[in-house]
Scaffold this motif. Sequence first.
Motif, PDB file in Angstrom:
ATOM      1  N   CYS B 137       0.836  -1.185   0.000  1.00  0.00           N
ATOM      2  CA  CYS B 137       0.000   0.000   0.000  1.00  0.00           C
ATOM      3  C   CYS B 137       0.882   1.249   0.000  1.00  0.00           C
ATOM      4  CB  CYS B 137      -0.911   0.007   1.230  1.00  0.00           C
ATOM      5  SG  CYS B 137      -1.991   1.449   1.260  1.00  0.00           S
ATOM      6  N   LEU B 138       0.746   2.075  -1.024  1.00  0.00           N
ATOM      7  CA  LEU B 138       1.543   3.297  -1.136  1.00  0.00           C
ATOM      8  C   LEU B 138       0.617   4.495  -0.957  1.00  0.00           C
ATOM      9  CD1 LEU B 138       3.695   2.379  -4.289  1.00  0.00           C
ATOM     10  CD2 LEU B 138       3.932   1.577  -1.938  1.00  0.00           C
ATOM     11  N   ARG B 139       0.952   5.318   0.035  1.00  0.00           N
ATOM     12  CA  ARG B 139       0.097   6.465   0.321  1.00  0.00           C
ATOM     13  C   ARG B 139       0.762   7.752  -0.121  1.00  0.00           C
ATOM     14  NH1 ARG B 139      -3.522   6.331   4.749  1.00  0.00           N
ATOM     15  NH2 ARG B 139      -3.632   8.592   4.452  1.00  0.00           N
ATOM     16  N   SER B 140      -0.071   8.633  -0.668  1.00  0.00           N
ATOM     17  CA  SER B 140       0.429   9.978  -0.953  1.00  0.00           C
ATOM     18  C   SER B 140      -0.707  10.945  -0.651  1.00  0.00           C
ATOM     19  CB  SER B 140       0.864  10.106  -2.409  1.00  0.00           C
ATOM     20  OG  SER B 140      -0.275  10.013  -3.247  1.00  0.00           O
ATOM     21  N   GLN B 141      -0.468  12.218  -0.892  1.00  0.00           N
ATOM     22  CA  GLN B 141      -1.519  13.190  -0.591  1.00  0.00           C
ATOM     23  C   GLN B 141      -2.743  12.967  -1.466  1.00  0.00           C
ATOM     24  OE1 GLN B 141       0.938  16.881  -0.485  1.00  0.00           O
ATOM     25  NE2 GLN B 141      -0.498  17.439   1.154  1.00  0.00           N
ATOM     26  N   SER B 142      -2.520  12.357  -2.633  1.00  0.00           N
ATOM     27  CA  SER B 142      -3.663  12.148  -3.528  1.00  0.00           C
ATOM     28  C   SER B 142      -4.366  10.817  -3.269  1.00  0.00           C
ATOM     29  CB  SER B 142      -3.205  12.262  -4.984  1.00  0.00           C
ATOM     30  OG  SER B 142      -2.078  11.450  -5.187  1.00  0.00           O
ATOM     31  N   GLY B 143      -4.001  10.137  -2.219  1.00  0.00           N
ATOM     32  CA  GLY B 143      -4.705   8.897  -1.885  1.00  0.00           C
ATOM     33  C   GLY B 143      -3.766   7.720  -1.756  1.00  0.00           C
ATOM     34  N   GLU B 144      -4.290   6.513  -2.015  1.00  0.00           N
ATOM     35  CA  GLU B 144      -3.421   5.354  -1.917  1.00  0.00           C
ATOM     36  C   GLU B 144      -3.558   4.499  -3.151  1.00  0.00           C
ATOM     37  OE1 GLU B 144      -5.067   3.380   1.626  1.00  0.00           O
ATOM     38  OE2 GLU B 144      -5.828   1.813   0.296  1.00  0.00           O
ATOM     39  N   ARG B 145      -2.494   3.755  -3.414  1.00  0.00           N
ATOM     40  CA  ARG B 145      -2.566   2.766  -4.500  1.00  0.00           C
ATOM     41  C   ARG B 145      -1.904   1.498  -4.008  1.00  0.00           C
ATOM     42  NH1 ARG B 145       2.336   3.316  -8.708  1.00  0.00           N
ATOM     43  NH2 ARG B 145       3.830   4.435  -7.400  1.00  0.00           N
ATOM     44  N   TRP B 146      -2.300   0.387  -4.617  1.00  0.00           N
ATOM     45  CA  TRP B 146      -1.699  -0.904  -4.251  1.00  0.00           C
ATOM     46  C   TRP B 146      -0.864  -1.400  -5.417  1.00  0.00           C
ATOM     47  CZ3 TRP B 146      -2.053  -3.488   0.412  1.00  0.00           C
ATOM     48  CH2 TRP B 146      -2.904  -2.913   1.362  1.00  0.00           C
ATOM     49  N   VAL B 147       0.314  -1.863  -5.092  1.00  0.00           N
ATOM     50  CA  VAL B 147       1.233  -2.332  -6.130  1.00  0.00           C
ATOM     51  C   VAL B 147       1.709  -3.737  -5.759  1.00  0.00           C
ATOM     52  CG1 VAL B 147       3.452  -1.913  -7.270  1.00  0.00           C
ATOM     53  CG2 VAL B 147       2.017   0.012  -6.611  1.00  0.00           C
ATOM     54  N   ASP B 148       1.738  -4.613  -6.760  1.00  0.00           N
ATOM     55  CA  ASP B 148       2.277  -5.957  -6.514  1.00  0.00           C
ATOM     56  C   ASP B 148       3.780  -5.895  -6.314  1.00  0.00           C
ATOM     57  OD1 ASP B 148      -0.175  -7.076  -6.716  1.00  0.00           O
ATOM     58  OD2 ASP B 148       0.034  -7.633  -8.842  1.00  0.00           O
ATOM     59  N   ALA B 149       4.257  -6.761  -5.425  1.00  0.00           N
ATOM     60  CA  ALA B 149       5.695  -6.771  -5.140  1.00  0.00           C
ATOM     61  C   ALA B 149       6.505  -6.956  -6.419  1.00  0.00           C
ATOM     62  CB  ALA B 149       6.021  -7.877  -4.136  1.00  0.00           C
ATOM     63  N   GLY B 150       6.027  -7.808  -7.295  1.00  0.00           N
ATOM     64  CA  GLY B 150       6.745  -8.099  -8.543  1.00  0.00           C
ATOM     65  C   GLY B 150       6.938  -6.860  -9.405  1.00  0.00           C
ATOM     66  N   LEU B 161       8.158   3.447  -6.035  1.00  0.00           N
ATOM     67  CA  LEU B 161       7.718   4.391  -5.007  1.00  0.00           C
ATOM     68  C   LEU B 161       8.068   5.819  -5.448  1.00  0.00           C
ATOM     69  CD1 LEU B 161       6.559   4.142  -2.030  1.00  0.00           C
ATOM     70  CD2 LEU B 161       8.908   4.372  -1.270  1.00  0.00           C
ATOM     71  N   ALA B 162       7.050   6.662  -5.573  1.00  0.00           N
ATOM     72  CA  ALA B 162       7.305   8.052  -5.976  1.00  0.00           C
ATOM     73  C   ALA B 162       7.834   8.841  -4.778  1.00  0.00           C
ATOM     74  CB  ALA B 162       6.030   8.684  -6.502  1.00  0.00           C
ATOM     75  N   GLU B 163       8.449   9.974  -5.075  1.00  0.00           N
ATOM     76  CA  GLU B 163       9.085  10.747  -3.999  1.00  0.00           C
ATOM     77  C   GLU B 163       8.095  11.205  -2.936  1.00  0.00           C
ATOM     78  OE1 GLU B 163      11.419  13.912  -5.581  1.00  0.00           O
ATOM     79  OE2 GLU B 163      13.115  12.583  -6.041  1.00  0.00           O
ATOM     80  N   GLU B 165       5.453   9.502  -2.017  1.00  0.00           N
ATOM     81  CA  GLU B 165       4.679   8.359  -1.534  1.00  0.00           C
ATOM     82  C   GLU B 165       5.344   7.687  -0.343  1.00  0.00           C
ATOM     83  OE1 GLU B 165       2.171   6.193  -5.046  1.00  0.00           O
ATOM     84  OE2 GLU B 165       4.350   6.049  -5.166  1.00  0.00           O
ATOM     85  N   LEU B 166       4.492   7.136   0.493  1.00  0.00           N
ATOM     86  CA  LEU B 166       4.966   6.406   1.664  1.00  0.00           C
ATOM     87  C   LEU B 166       4.411   4.988   1.606  1.00  0.00           C
ATOM     88  CD1 LEU B 166       6.417   6.748   4.449  1.00  0.00           C
ATOM     89  CD2 LEU B 166       4.151   7.231   5.405  1.00  0.00           C
ATOM     90  N   LEU B 167       5.294   4.008   1.766  1.00  0.00           N
ATOM     91  CA  LEU B 167       4.828   2.625   1.837  1.00  0.00           C
ATOM     92  C   LEU B 167       4.297   2.412   3.249  1.00  0.00           C
ATOM     93  CD1 LEU B 167       6.876  -0.424   0.518  1.00  0.00           C
ATOM     94  CD2 LEU B 167       5.351  -0.585   2.456  1.00  0.00           C
ATOM     95  N   THR B 168       3.017   2.082   3.374  1.00  0.00           N
ATOM     96  CA  THR B 168       2.441   1.997   4.720  1.00  0.00           C
ATOM     97  C   THR B 168       2.125   0.582   5.174  1.00  0.00           C
ATOM     98  OG1 THR B 168       0.249   2.362   3.783  1.00  0.00           O
ATOM     99  CG2 THR B 168       1.415   4.309   4.660  1.00  0.00           C
ATOM    100  N   ALA B 169       1.853  -0.311   4.231  1.00  0.00           N
ATOM    101  CA  ALA B 169       1.457  -1.657   4.650  1.00  0.00           C
ATOM    102  C   ALA B 169       1.720  -2.684   3.562  1.00  0.00           C
ATOM    103  CB  ALA B 169      -0.023  -1.675   5.026  1.00  0.00           C
TER     104      ALA B 169
END
Lengths: 773, 261, 178
Positions: B137-150, B161-163, B165-169
């Motif tokens: 789960c990657l969070r930024s001010q514009s919300g969150e997105r989910w990305v597969d590890a692969g 991970l964008a500058e 963005e924060l990886l939260t979970a």
Amino acid sequence: MEHSRPQWTGARVARVEDARLLSGRARYLDDLPLPGCLEVAFVRSPHAHARIRRIDPRLALAMPGVVAIWTFSDCPVRLLQSGVYPVGQPALADGEVRYVGEPVVAVFAADRYLAEDAAEAVEVDYEPLPAYVDLAAIVEHPDWAVHPPVDNRYVHREYATEGFDQAFAQAPHHLRVRFRTRRQTAVTLEPRGAAAVFDPASERLTFYASTQSPHRMRGDLAKFLGLPDHRVRVVVPEVGGGFGMKANTYPEDILVAWAALKLGRPVRWVSDRMESLLADAHARDDIHDVEVAFDGEGRIWAVADHLMADGGAYPGYPFSGAVGETGLAAQVLTGPYQIPHLKTTIDCVFSHKTPLGAYRGVWGPIASFVQEGIVDRVARAVGKDPAEVRRLQLIDQFPYRNPAGLVYDPGSYRDSMELALKAIDYDRWRDEQRRGWREGRYLGIGISVFVEPSAMAASESGSIPYEAATLRMEPSGKVTASLGLGPTGQGHETTMAQLIADALGIAVEDVVVLHGDTDSAPLGGGTGGSRSATIGGGAALTAAERLGEKVRRVAAHLLEADFEDVVLAQGQAYVRGVPSRALPLAEVARIAYTDVARLGPELEPGLEVTARYRPPLPMTFSNGTHVAVVEVDIETGLVKVLRYAVVNDCGTLINPQIVEGQIVGGVAQGVGSAFLEELAYSEDGQLTTTTLLDYRLPEATDVPPVEIQHLTTPSASLGGMKGMGEGSLIAAPAALVGAVNDALAPLEVWFSEIPITPEAIVRAVRRRAEAPR
Amino acid sequence: MKPAPFVYHRPRTVEEAVALLGLPACKVLAGGQSLVPLMNFRLSRPRHLVDINWLPGLDGVEWDPDQGRLRLGALVRHQVLATHPLVRRHLPVLAEAAGHIGHWAIRSRGTLGGSLAHADPAAELPAAMVALGARFCLRSQSGERWVDAGEFFQGLFTTVLAEDELLTAVEVSVDQSARWGFYEIARRVGDFALAGAYARRRGGVIDLTWFGVGPKPFTVELQAGEAEAALEQVLQTAAEDVAARQWAKVAAMRALQRAGR
Amino acid sequence: MTEGANQKTTAEEAVEVALEVNGTVTKVLVPSRWLLSDVLRHRLGLTATHVGCEQGVCGACTVLIDGVPTRSCLLFAKAAEGLAITTLEGVLDDPALQALQEAFHRHHALQCGFCTPGMLLTALAMVRQQVPAEPETIREYLSGNLCRCTGYQYIVEAVAEVLQAVDRGDPAGSPALP
């Protein structure tokens, strides 16, 4: 003089040093409170070789907290050992840099953070030049010069026994091997450092040094600073390991002392770990091209060796590690074996790498690695058990003159090997090994029979062939002892107290041993070359005997007894055979200092002596045997040490527990030397191992439990001690490498380069597997 | 070895944290076990450091029995990963691998999210996530997105991970039918791997995921029975030299062995 | 806390850092970038914490953070605000620590002593967690604390002895050092 049976010498006395160390109250160099102290950061060369076109410190000078920025002209000192070496390292680079990490500019600032900020901001314009990095290539190119027009081969020596050529030619078999030891370094856990404070009241400089040789350091500072030596006081605080590396005087030492004088403020520099890997003395960068002549039984007739060492960009001060490593290796190359003929050629060369200095064992680990490698190779060539081939030629007549002319005092070479083989259960492991080979399991047994020349009159730390001790029995009857030693964890405060306590018939806790302060200690050589127990111990014993004599004279006078009949024991002076005629030492001492009317006219008041001790032989040889059992995972190249046995003979043991501590510690460093540690340079002379992630020290999980037994063949020195601080690191790499080679015998793989990396094992095994049969 | 100056921030909410990520030359400080050494070397010199250690709700280990899913917060420390009962029960291979990270003192501070964002090719956790098919789960001010590890790992120390963005979970769906094996070859305890592998066996299909081989973790699917021969071929391209290939192969074979039959 | 004369020209802004060290909260004024190891040593005078590498490898700077061994060279003091920091100075009265000191002394588990505070704190955390007293396990737990002198053997023996005492339920408080 009559002694009661030694009560302390030989006992496992727990160390008196421990209390402060275990409670965090010890004070190492960086712990000393020095109000107003400036901290130093160095701009170090990023190039192996370059001309300095320009240094511009203006930006840096304007930065917060910066007090001064120095280049060579601010401290125009060269650490030149004139008459010995052709060049000396400048305190700061003088127009040209010759190794990565060489100090170029010194920044003095309010704290280390600010000093590093400013060091980054100093602009240095370099013109890179070609770098000479590879030892073999440098030896082959006499035209390459690090200090033109100085001959780059700064030491060249040749030696041969009479009749060498004939003996060599007549031998039925010959083989050649190149042995290579890669660069390693001591890595004391406490980094190197220095601090200096000028005292205007006494007009003296106090120099705090993390060093093994306080008096030598004082002499060097006096010489380079142009001060008389009584205006320099060297104080050595707690030292967190030395291992030879802290025996040198370094450019940073001179800089710190000079700055304290010129800037009028306390100055301190403590090396960070990157600096320490770049700029502490390196060691072991050697090649040995060996030719061996032997017969079908495995008896070695003659050995020829071309010894080459990469001394780095400058000779270390005051001695070059390259010269120490090759010079003595050439003299102990035949180790404990009766090899009649020897021919050696030594070449020490300059390169664009960090200067070589001392690391525990200096020549020893290299010589043992070569000598045991030779014996193992010969054993393999004649198809005999390596222990059998050793039995053929171990020395057993003493004194023994080796082919290089060194005379070994008595030792227990044969006994030590037999005992070590028994301790490890050699025959059982040989069975186990054969069974393992059938199942694809590679077990190996390595034997290393070592000889450890120790307590040399002139070792790397002391150029003086004696040690000195001042002993004072205080009015309370307790004793204060002062020695010029420079212990770095060896427990001299305990062992010296043990010797003194026995000689005076008092308890260890009644003796305080001071060291490392040139104000309190008589001039001494310091600690290094395994000299402290033998030479320092001899000084402590001599001084204690003389002090005891003084005490007995006073007691004899007071007891109205014959001097010859007065005995010191259990804190008392008593008349032999009449225990009731006794005086507590406290009473004797009180009278000697404060009630001197009772001494009569002929006795001098006070109880204080200074004694110097010169051992009767130029050196004494410890010996012993290490046996290692390893398992090699030929798929991964990882080696696990399964068992490790040591039989050690260092003559009289002052404190077996401390001796055993030295042994286990040396074996651990041997594991590092054999398998883990390497200072790796790129082709253009960049050191690529500047962290402890890359320069791998052994962890608790890498080191085997070590089983130790002692033999005692006393030396001719007072007390019978032999030096033993280095023997375990001398012997261990050879035992471990031998074990790996032994394990891989069925694959006909052979390593003669350390460290042996997993990569090297994997490659060698694969090469073997892919080779056509 | 002292870090260059920076401004320290300690946000108290994720919203506050991601807002700070817009600052110039900003770095997230999690456990700091990789970042701080780099800063001490001055190889990394952020002007702003956003300390996420005090953000609430990021250190959870939660098991969702309905979905068969383990949810791990970015601030879960390696030592927790290695010892947490839920991780040990549902993903024992992850607990085992986490126990191989650094040493105790490193594991006690280092975090899951930090290790994933750092993307060291020789680290245990990025490959574990790829092997387990985790998503982040990657969070930024514009919300969150989910990305597969692969997809997350792009290359050497590089991720999507964008500058700001924060990886939260991290979420991992647990496949109860899979058998797992893990093996790591390292010179010393706590060293980065010469090579390491995760093996997953599901019926006749084997998935192998490597770390310490190439610039990022990667997975290869093989049929049981052809493993050894196929491996040689696969690794010809993945590892540059003979020793590295050998380690990759041995790690895989031993991981496979540990996955059982 | 004493400020040296050397602080005057600092342009970088110092910030207030409130650190809970050994049970007491102390406020110091330092730049944010100061490492916890430096603040402990040079501002609070707690020099039992040693600095051996600042690379996070050697373990000489080990302190306990909320009871767990942690590298103080990899933690900014400012970031340690709110954490409970324990240095060797803070546990000298702890019976388990005293048992370890005594065992280290008797087993000759130290030489130069530089790694010793870090070793002791790691060992203390092991005792508190009741780590099994097997040599292999002990070596594994201690593998993050480097020692260059002892070869570890006597450290392992000393720690094993105390762990065994804990196993047996002995009161871990034999008399401290002589």
